[in-house]
Every structure is written in structure tokens, then in C-alpha cells.
Scaffold this active site. Structure first.
Site, PDB file in Angstrom:
ATOM      1  CG  ASP A 137      -1.976  -1.047   1.192  1.00 41.23           C
ATOM      2  OD1 ASP A 137      -2.448  -1.370   0.088  1.00 41.23           O
ATOM      3  OD2 ASP A 137      -2.327  -1.571   2.262  1.00 41.23           O
ATOM      4  CG  ASP A 189      -6.801  -1.508  -1.602  1.00 39.30           C
ATOM      5  OD1 ASP A 189      -7.186  -2.681  -1.753  1.00 39.30           O
ATOM      6  OD2 ASP A 189      -5.807  -1.199  -0.932  1.00 39.30           O
TER       7      ASP A 189
END
Length: 204
Positions: free
Chosen positions: A141, A175
């Protein structure tokens, strides 16, 4: 179907290129401030929402296997939707969901056997001594949008008087693709999921 495949490939390329770049050029926890409200901040997690952890190795394995089955279901949903000539909003949304899910599956399945995690150094792609095993990779991430930081007023329920950041989640392109897909389904709900009588009128 060609448009759906193009969306999937484009999202996957952006997702994986960004992850590989961050993994091989950033130290874990390193942050670059692009704007006050947007930063690149490198972290990893086992792939659950908001970086949650559960069940150790068994939980990680279950999560990865579940995702593999889920991607098959999403792929079938996309195929049948195209065959039924569904609205473009639905096709785009499913394509984004498929690409997002597949992007994080790639991390979970393969990153543990192609990257190392050296102390205080950037990772190496196709390392001789990778950090994990097949199906036990960590999801990369990096997108961080701390739009507001401050202390909540005392009267605020539960968190009054405590430091607070909005928005404090760190996520990736995969995401984001899933989140955009959900927004599309909410905004274009009636077109994406028309009632039976509306479908009959269209076909008549």
C-alpha cells in the site's frame, strides 16, 4: 468484453508497476509528501481491509484461498453480464472489481517468493532469498490522503479530545479501483440493476 479486458489490463498494469516501484525504491515506512493532503507512504499488510490481521498463518492462507475462489466468481459475473448485454455502468464496475481483486491477489500469492525484505534497505525483485512463501505474500500500500489532522472537540462522541486524522487509510491502486466500482454501482444503481419490467420494455 474487449472494453472490459482493456480496463482490467490497464488497472493491473498501473497497480503492479506502482507496487513494484514502491517496493524496490522505498524503505518500509518511508513517506514522500506530494501535497499536504496527499502523500506516498509505503506499508504492507496481509491484505485485509484497513490492514487488519487475524488468525496468523492459517488466517492468511484462508484469506488468499478465499480470494482465489472469489475472483473466479467475479469473472463469471463479468462474463454473464457481458453476454446479457448489461448496462455499461455494470460492466465497468465489475471490470474494476475484478482488476482490483486480482491486483491484490498477485501480491498475496507471489510477492512472498519474488521479493526480499532486507533491514533498512529497499527490496529486490526476484531476490535469491525471498521473505516468504507462495500464498503468503504481503499486499503493498502507498496512497495516503491525510486531508485533515487535529484534535476533536471534547463533546464529540467516543473520540472527543483525541487526535484525529481524516482520511487515515493507506491503500493502493487495486483498492481504489474497487472503491470506484462501488461508487459507480451506487450512483448508477437503477441502470446497472434494472427491474424486470424495465428489461422487458427494452427488449420489446
Amino acid at each position: 468484453m474487449k472494453k472490459a479486458v482493456a480496463i482490467i489490463i490497464l488497472v493491473l498494469l498501473i497497480d503492479q508497476i506502482s507496487k513494484i516501484y514502491i517496493k524496490t525504491n522505498f524503505l518500509y515506512g518511508e513517506e514522500v509528501v506530494v501535497f499536504d493532503w496527499f502523500r506516498i507512504h509505503f506499508i504492507e499488510n496481509n491484505g485485509m481491509a484497513w490492514g487488519a490481521e487475524f488468525g496468523g498463518r492459517t488466517g492468511k492462507l484462508f484469506l488468499t484461498v478465499f480470494r482465489l475462489f472469489a475472483i473466479g466468481g467475479i469473472g463469471y459475473w463479468l462474463y454473464t453480464s457481458v453476454k446479457k448485454n448489461a448496462h455499461n455502468a455494470l460492466i465497468i464496475a465489475i471490470s474494476l472489481i475484478f482488476a482490483g481483486a486480482l491486483g491484490n491477489i498477485i501480491d498475496s500469492v507471489f510477492y512472498g517468493v519474488i521479493f526480499n525484505t532486507p533491514y533498512n534497505e529497499t527490496a529486490t525483485l526476484f531476490a535469491e532469498e525471498p521473505y516468504g512463501e507462495l500464498l503468503y505474500g504481503k499486499v503493498v500500500d502507498m496512497l495516503y490522503f491525510p486531508m485533515w489532522k487535529g484534535t476533536l472537540p471534547e463533546w464529540f462522541p467516543y473520540k472527543g479530545g483525541e487526535p484525529f486524522t481524516f482520511f487515515n487509510a493507506i491503500f493502493n491502486v487495486a483498492d481504489a479501483a474497487i472503491s470506484i466500482a462501488v461508487a459507480i454501482l451506487i450512483i448508477f444503481n437503477k441502470k446497472a440493476f434494472p427491474k424486470e419490467e424495465e428489461i422487458t420494455e427494452i427488449t420489446d
